[in-house]
Design a protein around this motif. Structure first.
Motif, short mmCIF file in Angstrom:
data_model
loop_
_atom_site.label_atom_id
_atom_site.label_comp_id
_atom_site.label_asym_id
_atom_site.label_seq_id
_atom_site.Cartn_x
_atom_site.Cartn_y
_atom_site.Cartn_z
N GLY A 50 0.83 -1.08 -0.07
CA GLY A 50 0.01 0.01 -0.04
C GLY A 50 0.79 1.23 -0.02
O GLY A 50 1.66 1.67 -0.99
N GLY A 51 1.10 1.83 1.03
CA GLY A 51 1.92 3.16 1.21
C GLY A 51 3.20 2.73 1.80
O GLY A 51 3.99 3.59 2.13
N CYS A 52 3.63 1.26 2.04
CA CYS A 52 4.65 0.96 2.63
C CYS A 52 4.97 1.67 3.91
O CYS A 52 6.02 2.22 4.39
CB CYS A 52 5.92 1.06 1.58
N ASN A 53 4.09 1.70 4.55
CA ASN A 53 4.13 2.41 6.05
C ASN A 53 4.54 1.47 7.14
O ASN A 53 4.65 1.76 8.18
CB ASN A 53 2.84 2.92 6.42
N ASN A 54 4.44 0.19 6.73
CA ASN A 54 4.69 -0.84 7.95
C ASN A 54 5.70 -1.84 7.36
O ASN A 54 5.68 -3.48 7.73
CB ASN A 54 3.54 -1.60 8.06
N ILE A 55 6.65 -1.52 6.24
CA ILE A 55 7.27 -2.57 5.67
C ILE A 55 8.95 -2.00 5.81
O ILE A 55 9.04 -0.62 5.55
CB ILE A 55 7.21 -2.58 4.17
N LEU A 56 9.88 -2.68 6.16
CA LEU A 56 11.18 -2.03 6.40
C LEU A 56 11.81 -2.93 5.15
O LEU A 56 12.10 -4.26 5.41
CB LEU A 56 11.81 -2.47 7.75
N PHE A 57 12.27 -2.25 4.31
CA PHE A 57 13.19 -3.01 2.89
C PHE A 57 14.83 -3.05 3.43
O PHE A 57 15.18 -2.19 4.05
CB PHE A 57 13.14 -2.30 1.89
N THR A 58 15.22 -4.37 3.64
CA THR A 58 16.57 -4.41 3.84
C THR A 58 17.28 -4.80 2.59
O THR A 58 18.41 -5.15 2.67
CB THR A 58 16.47 -5.79 4.79
N ASP A 59 16.74 -5.01 1.43
CA ASP A 59 17.31 -5.08 0.30
C ASP A 59 16.67 -4.62 -0.97
O ASP A 59 15.51 -4.14 -0.88
CB ASP A 59 17.48 -6.59 0.04
N ASP A 60 17.30 -4.60 -2.14
CA ASP A 60 16.33 -4.22 -3.45
C ASP A 60 15.35 -5.21 -3.80
O ASP A 60 15.50 -6.55 -3.20
CB ASP A 60 17.26 -4.06 -4.84
N VAL A 61 14.23 -5.06 -4.26
CA VAL A 61 12.87 -5.81 -4.06
C VAL A 61 13.04 -6.55 -5.55
O VAL A 61 12.77 -5.90 -6.54
CB VAL A 61 11.67 -5.11 -4.03
N GLU A 62 13.22 -7.82 -5.56
CA GLU A 62 13.10 -8.60 -6.92
C GLU A 62 11.75 -8.92 -7.53
O GLU A 62 11.39 -8.79 -8.72
CB GLU A 62 14.11 -9.81 -6.68
N PRO A 63 10.76 -9.26 -6.39
CA PRO A 63 9.49 -9.62 -6.90
C PRO A 63 8.91 -8.36 -7.48
O PRO A 63 9.26 -7.33 -6.82
CB PRO A 63 8.71 -10.08 -5.69
N THR A 64 7.81 -8.46 -8.48
CA THR A 64 7.14 -7.31 -8.84
C THR A 64 6.31 -6.83 -7.55
O THR A 64 5.77 -7.60 -6.89
CB THR A 64 6.28 -7.81 -10.09
N LEU A 65 6.33 -5.52 -7.44
CA LEU A 65 5.38 -4.94 -6.46
C LEU A 65 4.37 -4.47 -7.04
O LEU A 65 4.30 -3.59 -8.22
CB LEU A 65 6.27 -3.90 -5.85
N ILE A 66 3.21 -4.92 -6.58
CA ILE A 66 1.82 -4.48 -7.20
C ILE A 66 1.15 -3.40 -6.19
O ILE A 66 1.28 -3.37 -4.85
CB ILE A 66 0.66 -5.52 -7.19
N VAL A 67 0.66 -2.09 -6.73
CA VAL A 67 0.18 -1.15 -5.70
C VAL A 67 -0.92 -0.81 -6.17
O VAL A 67 -1.18 -0.20 -7.49
CB VAL A 67 1.24 0.17 -6.06
#
Ligand code: EPU
Length: 336
Positions: A50-67
Motif C-alpha cells: 500500500g503506502g509501505c508504512n509498515n514495511i522495512l526494506f533490507t534489500d532491493d526488491v526482486e519480486p514485482t511490487l503491485i500497488v
C-alpha cells in the motif's frame, strides 16, 4: 489504467525512507486491471504494497511490487441506523476517516491519522485508542491470483485478532485486496475509554464526532513522529501478550506497569513502556534511534539508515528488554 515502473527508487515510497529499489513496480487504478496485469506483465514472484508504512526494506526488491490505486468510496446501502460503504484499496486511510466524519458516520474516528491505505487496514487489523478496523469491516473483496478471479470474504472468515488476520497467514502472497466493505453507524457511539482521549475531548468541548477526531489527531501528533520529516514505521514492535502469572510477577515489582486484559489467563503489556524503562527512550546509535516521545517507534534518525542497520538496532532493543524483564517483544513491522 496500469502504470509500470522499472528499477523504481523506493526511498520516497516507504515511510522509513530507506534507500532501495524495486525491479518492477505496477500501479493499477481499477480492480479489473489485475486480470491484464497477471496475464501480460507478471512472470515470476509478486507482492502487494500500500503506502509501505509498515514495511522495512533490507534489500532491493526482486519480486514485482503491485500497488493498488483504486480510490473510490461508494455508499452501497443505508437505513436509519447505518450506512454500508465499499472503499477502494488505494484510498488513503485518513481520507476515509475524514470522509466518514464529515458525513456524521461513526466507527472509525478513533483510527484518525493512521498512515497507510485502506487495502492494508484488514491485513494487520489496524487499531488505536480502543478501536480496530475489524469493528467496522463487513467484507473484504480480493483478487485470487492463482484462480484469476475476484472473491469476497465475510469478516467472520478473516480471522481478525490483535494486529492479525488471515491475510498474514493462509492468504499471504495469494490475494490482492481490492475493496473493503464497512458498516458505519449513524447513531453516535463515542469510544472514550482509552488513556488521555476523554480529557482531550473535554478540552475541545465534548464528545462530538469532529471533536473525537481532532482529539485523536492531536494526541498522535504529540506522540508520533511526522513521517515527512523523520522516517519511521509507527509501532516497530507488537505489545506482548504474556501469561497472567508472568504479568503478576512483574506487577509485584513494578506496580505502575501498564497492562490490559487479553484472552483468558493472559495479559497484554505495553512494549513502549518496557523499552522506556529499559532506558532506551530517545537513545540514538548511528543512523537509528528510539523516538523520544514514544519508545515503541524506531526512527531513521539521520535519514541515512539502511534496513539492516534498523534490524541490528531493533535486535539490541529486544535484547535489552529481555535482559531487564525476561519478556520477548516481536516485530510488528514486516521485514523484507
Ligand atoms: N508508554 C511509556 N513510554 C513510552 C510509550 C508508552 O511509558 O515511551 C506507556 C504509556 O504511558 C501507556 C502505555 O505505555 O501507559 C501504552 O502507550 P500508548 O497509549 O502510547 O500506546 P501503545 O500501546 O504504545 C498502541 C498501538 C499504537 C496506537 C496506540 C494507541 C500497538 C503495537 N501500537 O501503542 O499503534 O496508536 O496503542 O491506541 O498496538 C501503530 O501501530 O503504528 C501505532 C502507533
Amino acid at each position: 489504467m496500469i502504470r509500470i515502473f522499472n528499477n523504481e527508487d523506493l526511498t520516497l515510497r516507504n515511510s522509513f525512507h530507506v534507500h532501495q529499489t524495486a525491479r518492477q513496480l505496477i500501479e493499477f487504478d481499477a480492480a479489473e486491471d489485475l486480470t491484464e496485469i497477471f496475464e501480460q506483465h507478471i512472470t515470476g514472484e509478486w507482492r502487494v504494497v500500500g503506502g509501505c508504512n509498515n514495511i522495512l526494506f533490507t534489500d532491493d526488491v526482486e519480486p514485482t511490487l503491485i500497488v493498488p490505486r483504486n480510490c473510490n468510496i461508494e455508499i452501497i446501502s443505508e437505513d436509519e441506523q447505518s450506512t454500508d460503504i465499499r472503499v477502494g484499496a488505494g484510498v488513503e486511510w485518513d481520507d476515509l476517516v475524514e470522509w466518514a466524519v464529515s458525513r456524521s458516520l461513526w466507527g472509525i474516528e478513533n483510527l484518525s491519522l493512521i498512515p497507510g491505505k485502506v487495502g492494508a487496514a484488514p491485513v494487520q487489523n489496524i487499531g488505536a485508542y480502543g478501536s480496530e478496523a475489524k469493528d467496522c469491516i463487513t467484507n473484504v473483496e480480493m483478487f485470487a491470483a492463482e484462480q484469476r478471479k475476484f472473491v469476497t470474504l465475510a469478516a467472520e472468515h478473516c480471522s481478525f485478532g490483535y494486529r492479525e488476520s488471515v491475510f498474514k497467514h493462509a492468504l499471504k502472497g495469494r490475494v490482492i485486496i481490492t475493496n473493503v466493505y464497512m458498516r458505519l453507524s449513524k447513531v453516535p457511539q463515542p469510544k472514550l475509554g482509552y488513556g488521555d482521549v476523554v480529557g482531550e475531548v473535554e478540552k475541545l468541548g465534548g464528545a462530538t464526532l469532529r471533536n473525537i477526531r481532532e482529539a485523536i489527531c492531536s494526541i498522535r501528533r504529540r506522540k508520533l513522529p511526522d513521517t515527512a520529516v523523520t522516517g519511521n514505521a509507527g509501532s516497530f514492535f507488537k505489545n506482548p501478550i504474556v501469561e497472567q502469572a508472568i504479568a503478576d510477577k512483574l506487577l509485584n515489582q513494578y506496580p505502575d506497569m501498564p497492562h490490559y486484559a487479553a484472552t483468558e489467563g493472559h495479559c497484554k503489556l505495553a512494549a513502549g513502556w518496557l523499552i522506556d524503562q529499559a532506558g532506551l527512550k530517545g537513545f540514538v546509535d548511528g543512523n537509528v534511534g528510539v523516538h523520544p516521545k514514544q519508545a515503541l517507534v524506531l526512527i531513521n534518525a539521520t535519514g541515512k539508515a539502511t534496513g539492516c542497520e534498523v534490524i541490528r538496532f531493533a535486535e539490541m532493543v529486544q535484547q535489552r528488554v529481555f535482559e531487564k524483564f525476561g519478556i520477548s517483544i516481536e516485530c510488528e513491522v514486516n521485514i523484507w
